[in-house]
Design an enzyme around this catalytic site. Structure first.
Site, mmCIF file in Angstrom:
data_model
loop_
_atom_site.group_PDB
_atom_site.id
_atom_site.type_symbol
_atom_site.label_atom_id
_atom_site.label_comp_id
_atom_site.label_asym_id
_atom_site.label_seq_id
_atom_site.Cartn_x
_atom_site.Cartn_y
_atom_site.Cartn_z
ATOM 1 N N ARG A 31 0.841 -1.184 0.000
ATOM 2 C CA ARG A 31 0.000 0.000 0.000
ATOM 3 C C ARG A 31 0.880 1.238 0.000
ATOM 4 O O ARG A 31 2.095 1.147 0.071
ATOM 5 C CB ARG A 31 -0.921 -0.002 1.226
ATOM 6 N N GLY A 32 0.230 2.406 -0.078
ATOM 7 C CA GLY A 32 0.959 3.658 -0.185
ATOM 8 C C GLY A 32 1.042 4.068 -1.643
ATOM 9 O O GLY A 32 1.482 3.277 -2.489
ATOM 10 N N ALA A 33 0.620 5.291 -1.962
ATOM 11 C CA ALA A 33 0.501 5.703 -3.354
ATOM 12 C C ALA A 33 1.788 5.516 -4.170
ATOM 13 O O ALA A 33 1.755 4.900 -5.238
ATOM 14 C CB ALA A 33 0.024 7.157 -3.420
ATOM 15 N N ARG A 67 -6.966 0.029 -7.617
ATOM 16 C CA ARG A 67 -7.354 1.069 -6.665
ATOM 17 C C ARG A 67 -7.534 2.380 -7.431
ATOM 18 O O ARG A 67 -6.637 2.781 -8.180
ATOM 19 C CB ARG A 67 -6.306 1.225 -5.553
ATOM 20 N N ASP A 88 -2.450 10.884 -1.647
ATOM 21 C CA ASP A 88 -2.690 9.917 -2.710
ATOM 22 C C ASP A 88 -3.009 10.592 -4.035
ATOM 23 O O ASP A 88 -2.803 10.007 -5.098
ATOM 24 C CB ASP A 88 -3.828 8.980 -2.324
ATOM 25 N N ASN A 108 -6.258 12.102 0.773
ATOM 26 C CA ASN A 108 -5.361 11.288 1.592
ATOM 27 C C ASN A 108 -6.223 10.391 2.485
ATOM 28 O O ASN A 108 -7.449 10.458 2.470
ATOM 29 C CB ASN A 108 -4.432 12.175 2.426
#
Length: 354
Positions: A44-46, A86, A234, A244
């Site tokens: 995860r994490g943009a 996503r 994000d 975010n």
């Protein structure tokens, strides 16, 4: 602290759903395994999602064994599948577009295998993000007052990027310079990325960190225990509105009321000038099971409804500055963000715009 490992034939992903209880790696040998890891937030994490998706395209090229004339269509199908994992993090689409350009520019007569070209581009995306994170860390650290107490939300660290961090990159650089006294990490419901991941990262680095419930943040500000709020992003719209992790908007409102600086830290790949404002950002809706239970423990009455947006949008007027690898943007963001996006890589990274 590397959240992924590329072996040349597979992508190994640190399963973030198991931290901090267990440190386990998942080996992905196909693009659909990578897509599953993204959807289920094993990774995860943009910025990191973008990197991982790029390697997913590489795995599609390496794993293809059909007719040569159908290879391009197969890899394009992989790109489409990865793009659908996503919807909010723009880094995902930015990264996949770079991989698509490699695919479109490839010819069988150029003497180099398509997979090799794709791997080179994925490696570049990874390395560029690491360099950008370190530059953002230095720029952000310069904005911090001495001996400050920082509040952060979710996890925007090594586990969300190439291995250093955006918001936590600033915290790492600030702590190294002796500017940070303590970090307060929101637990970040419902998946507890702050309690599980941010606290783990900072503890591993020897940075003093205290976990608080999401609802305690405003109380802590009122007690005068917070000096600055630093978060990741994000997606950033052209007007400076920021999507975010859910709960960020409330923090920005509280910081504004208490006259605290509120900084957003993100690479240029997170800035989406094609999106005019926050209302145009698609907000991912997650499965209600994430709220209903933790593990096998039921938390919500079975007959009650659940609303589980993954992100919220913080209006630009609540944001003190947006820190990128090319400089620090300040209001009016319509001007400053566009200026950063137009700057050449050789120009001063420390320039303040706005």
């Amino acid at each position: 602290m590397d959240p992924i490992r590329w072996t040349g034939k597979s992508l190994e992903i640190l399963d973030q759903t198991l931290l901090p209880d267990r440190v386990e790696w998942i080996e992905c040998r196909s693009y659909d395994q990578v897509a599953e890891a993204i959807v289920n937030m094993r990774v995860r994490g943009a910025p990191l999602i973008g990197i991982v998706a790029a390697y997913g395209v590489c795995l599609a090229a390496l794993g293809y064994s059909g007719p040569r004339e159908e290879e391009m269509a197969y890899i394009q199908e992989a790109i489409t599948t990865l793009a659908n994992t996503r919807p909010t993090a723009v880094n995902l689409f930015w990264s996949l577009e770079r991989m698509r350009q490699v695919l479109q520019g490839h010819t069988a007569q150029d003497g180099q295998e398509l997979a090799s070209r794709l791997i080179q581009e994925a490696n570049r995306i990874w390395q560029e993000d690491l360099e950008a994170s370190r530059r953002m860390g230095e720029l952000g650290a310069d904005l911090l007052p001495p001996r400050c107490r920082v509040l952060t939300h979710c996890n925007a660290g090594a586990l969300a990027t190439s291995g250093y961090g955006t918001a936590l990159g600033v915290i790492r650089a600030g702590f190294r310079k002796g500017k940070i006294q303590r970090v307060f990490a929101d637990e970040t419901r419902p998946l507890l990325q702050g309690a599980r991941l941010t606290a783990w990262e900072l503890s591993e680095d020897g940075i003093p960190v205290t976990v608080i419930t999401d609802g305690a943040a405003c109380h802590l500000m009122g007690l005068g225990q917070v000096d600055v709020v630093i978060v990741g992003a994000d997606r950033v719209a052209a007007n400076g509105d920021v999507a975010n992790k859910i709960g960020t908007y409330g923090l920005a409102v509280a910081a504004h009321y208490h006259q605290l600086p509120f900084y957003v830290v993100c690479p240029l790949s997170t800035i989406d000038l094609a999106t005019g404002c926050g209302q145009d950002i698609t907000i991912e809706q997650r499965d209600e099971g994430e709220v209903r239970a933790i593990g096998n423990k039921l938390l919500v009455a079975p007959k009650a409804g659940v609303y589980n947006p993954a992100f919220d949008v913080t209006p630009a007027h609540l944001i003190t500055a947006i820190i990128t690898e090319r400089g620090v943007a300040k209001p009016p963001y319509e001007v400053s963000l566009a200026g950063l996006m137009q700057k050449r890589p050789g120009e001063s990274a420390g320039e303040r715009i706005g």
